[in-house]
Design a protein around this motif. Structure first.
Motif, PDB file in Angstrom:
ATOM      1  N   PHE A  62       0.844  -1.184   0.000  1.00  0.00           N
ATOM      2  CA  PHE A  62       0.000   0.000   0.000  1.00  0.00           C
ATOM      3  C   PHE A  62       0.878   1.232   0.000  1.00  0.00           C
ATOM      4  O   PHE A  62       1.970   1.240   0.568  1.00  0.00           O
ATOM      5  N   GLN A  80       1.274   3.786   1.668  1.00  0.00           N
ATOM      6  CA  GLN A  80       1.208   4.527   2.912  1.00  0.00           C
ATOM      7  C   GLN A  80       2.200   3.918   3.874  1.00  0.00           C
ATOM      8  O   GLN A  80       2.269   2.715   4.026  1.00  0.00           O
ATOM      9  N   ARG A  94      -5.113  -7.972   2.240  1.00  0.00           N
ATOM     10  CA  ARG A  94      -4.827  -7.537   0.878  1.00  0.00           C
ATOM     11  C   ARG A  94      -5.904  -8.053  -0.077  1.00  0.00           C
ATOM     12  O   ARG A  94      -6.344  -7.337  -0.986  1.00  0.00           O
ATOM     13  N   TYR A 138      -8.938  -6.002   0.520  1.00  0.00           N
ATOM     14  CA  TYR A 138      -8.713  -4.655  -0.021  1.00  0.00           C
ATOM     15  C   TYR A 138      -8.963  -4.635  -1.530  1.00  0.00           C
ATOM     16  O   TYR A 138      -9.627  -3.734  -2.052  1.00  0.00           O
ATOM     17  N   SER A 180     -12.195  -0.220   1.696  1.00  0.00           N
ATOM     18  CA  SER A 180     -10.784  -0.272   1.321  1.00  0.00           C
ATOM     19  C   SER A 180      -9.912   0.395   2.370  1.00  0.00           C
ATOM     20  O   SER A 180      -8.818  -0.080   2.683  1.00  0.00           O
ATOM     21  N   SER A 181     -10.426   1.501   2.965  1.00  0.00           N
ATOM     22  CA  SER A 181      -9.668   2.196   4.011  1.00  0.00           C
ATOM     23  C   SER A 181      -9.537   1.318   5.255  1.00  0.00           C
ATOM     24  O   SER A 181      -8.476   1.269   5.893  1.00  0.00           O
ATOM     25  N   HIS A 230      -9.575  -2.039   5.431  1.00  0.00           N
ATOM     26  CA  HIS A 230      -8.656  -3.157   5.200  1.00  0.00           C
ATOM     27  C   HIS A 230      -7.211  -2.667   5.054  1.00  0.00           C
ATOM     28  O   HIS A 230      -6.276  -3.364   5.453  1.00  0.00           O
ATOM     29  N   GLU A 231      -7.039  -1.499   4.495  1.00  0.00           N
ATOM     30  CA  GLU A 231      -5.694  -0.932   4.404  1.00  0.00           C
ATOM     31  C   GLU A 231      -5.153  -0.652   5.801  1.00  0.00           C
ATOM     32  O   GLU A 231      -3.990  -0.932   6.093  1.00  0.00           O
ATOM     33  N   SER A 232      -6.016  -0.127   6.687  1.00  0.00           N
ATOM     34  CA  SER A 232      -5.591   0.169   8.058  1.00  0.00           C
ATOM     35  C   SER A 232      -5.206  -1.106   8.796  1.00  0.00           C
ATOM     36  O   SER A 232      -4.214  -1.137   9.540  1.00  0.00           O
ATOM     37  N   TYR A 262      -4.184  -3.910   7.418  1.00  0.00           N
ATOM     38  CA  TYR A 262      -2.944  -4.399   6.818  1.00  0.00           C
ATOM     39  C   TYR A 262      -1.744  -3.673   7.419  1.00  0.00           C
ATOM     40  O   TYR A 262      -0.746  -4.291   7.795  1.00  0.00           O
TER      41      TYR A 262
END
Length: 527
Positions: free
Chosen positions: A26, A28, A186, A189, A198-199, A201-203, A205
């Protein structure tokens, strides 16, 4: 024992690699303070922060069983095999080399032992039949048992009774657990249909990745001298400074920062890391992809690495061997200067005493073939006889650029390339003032040489050859011949000289030479 190379899957370290290959999925970067997983995960114990380095009872018993003449003893116990030969191997570069072998007893036991301490690194037991292997650490603790209960899942069914391998086992379990969660996030996401999903699952991850990184960092902080720490540092990739570069300067800053931190944590005074599957690929990536491919930059950098390695004979030997092999026949024009530098600074001064006479002869011969034809060096003058029987000197050929061609009429590749060279010469090069000095590489082929020149109408070139008498006179005077002076090991060999007869291009095809010439002519027009 003689070394035998095995090509095998590196089973044990897939989960470790996951910790390093999932950091940048990601765009970030994890932020915030991380907690020490040693305080809350499976490494926590009564003797926290870690593992006792004192000899265990089993260590003492094994040491006593091995006898006073043994410096290491690794005992393999597996009910799967009642006969056959098992091997104790060590990783070196991309290979497994045999350190010892032992016959399996009817009880499923094989004992590896020897009178010298084993150099630290990642070793492997290769089971009879060479289908299965188990990797593990060997460092200070060199008396321990390895149990393999079943080969259907060799990782889950194996126990290695040593403190450092216990640490690795716990690390591996943690990585597998977090790795599966990260892979799951992932997947979620990628399947997300809303920004909120998506936010989320990204967090998650990033949370798992941060925990994984903190766990790894805690091991390196608490056990900086351990084999585990050395391995993790050898595997570590630098963080990307600017995740989404928008300008050229951003990309430059990313490159400079990545290069500056590429070797963070890796000491070239620790020879243990050369006995891992990770160090050589990291070294190759750095010198093939990261560092600028100019001979001056590489020479400065490798001298720095070798200087640090001088206090570690094995690392010093490994680096010099690899640099020598890598640049003895370089992939890029001009990098032969690196090999000549290695010869002049190290090999010729007796600093590679482990090489045998034949190896030194090969290195010396190759270096002397390259010394007088490096890029930027003034080419040696050639005094030869032209096709009319007159002495003709290379230096008497006045031209903005001179192409020196070494060829033979019986060479199949020459027969293909020379007409192409002549075609582009007539179409472009000649009008720009370039001249060709073509040298017959084998003087016994003079008749075929003259016939080929005539049949293909190559009269605009200056064709020369060296008589047998001239060749003998040079040899009697113990002077280098033209093949050594111009590194003619195959035909055709092409070298491009400037107006001062300095070498500006070598070992290139006609198409590459044309690109080089067009660049120089265009550059001159812009001035």
């Amino acid at each position: 024992m003689p070394n035998i190379l095995f090509t095998m899957k590196k089973i044990l370290f897939f989960s470790c690699l996951l910790a390093f290959t999932t950091n940048n999925l990601f765009a970030q970067k994890p932020k915030g303070k991380t907690t020490n997983p040693l305080e809350r995960e499976s490494l926590k114990s009564e003797q926290n922060p870690g593992f006792s380095t004192k000899p265990t009872e089993s260590f003492v018993n094994l040491r006593r069983q091995a006898g006073k003449d043994s410096s290491f003893m690794i005992t393999l116990n597996t009910p799967v095999y009642k006969s056959g030969i098992a091997y104790l191997c060590y990783h070196l570069g991309k290979n497994l080399n045999i350190e010892d072998s032992a016959e399996m007893s009817i009880d499923g036991v094989a004992i590896f032992k020897g009178s010298r301490l084993l150099p630290g690194g990642i070793y492997a037991i290769v089971l009879p039949g060479k289908r299965y292997s188990l990797d593990f650490f060997i460092d200070k603790d060199q008396f321990f048992k390895v149990e393999i209960k079943d080969t259907s899942n060799i990782l889950e069914q194996s126990v290695i009774y040593s403190a450092e391998n216990k640490m690795f086992e716990q690390y591996q379990k943690f990585v597998m657990e977090k790795g599966m969660l990260m892979q799951q996030e992932r997947m979620y996401y990628n399947a997300s249909r809303t920004k909120k999903d998506s936010s989320e699952h990204e967090s998650m991850y990033i949370k798992y990745n941060k925990e994984l990184k903190a766990y790894r960092d805690s091991i390196m902080n608490y056990y900086p001298q351990s084999m585990m720490c050395a391995m993790l540092n050898a595997m570590r990739e630098p963080d990307i400074l600017i995740k989404n570069p928008k300008t050229r300067q951003d990309s430059i800053n990313n490159y400079n920062d990545y290069k500056a931190h590429y070797w963070d944590g890796v000491t070239f005074m620790d020879a243990r890391i050369i006995r891992t599957p990770f160090f050589l690929p990291k070294l190759e990536k750095y010198y093939k992809e990261i560092i600028i491919q100019s001979s001056d930059s590489i020479i400065q950098d490798l001298d720095y690495r070798i200087l640090y390695a001088r206090s570690s004979p094995e690392m010093y030997k490994f680096l010099l061997n690899w640099f020598t092999d890598e640049y003895i026949n370089p992939k890029y024009m001009g990098q032969d200067a690196i090999f000549v530098h290695l010869f002049e600074k190290y090999h010729s001064k007796g600093l590679t005493s482990w090489l045998n006479e034949k190896q030194m002869e090969t290195i010396s011969r190759r270096a002397y073939m390259q010394m007088s034809n490096l890029i930027g060096v003034k080419a040696a003058n050639l005094e030869m006889i032209d096709s009319t029987g007159k002495p003709t000197s290379l230096y008497n050929l006045n031209a903005e650029y001179t192409l020196v061609v070494f060829w033979d009429p019986n060479c199949g590749h020459c027969k293909e390339e020379l007409p192409r060279i002549d075609s582009i010469y007539r179409a472009s090069w000649k009008k720009q003032g370039l001249k060709i000095y073509a040298v017959l590489s084998e003087n016994e082929n003079k008749a075929a040489w003259a016939k080929y020149v005539s049949e293909h109408n190559l009269g605009d070139w200056t064709h020369v050859y060296e008589t047998k008498e001239m060749e003998k006179a040079i040899a009697d005077a113990q002077k280098p011949g033209f093949k050594q002076l111009y590194d003619v090991t195959q035909t055709p060999t092409l070298l491009l000289l400037d107006k001062d007869k300095r070498i500006i291009g070598k070992k290139l095809g006609w198409s590459q030479l044309n690109d080089l010439l067009q660049t120089k002519w265009n550059s001159k027009k812009e001035q």
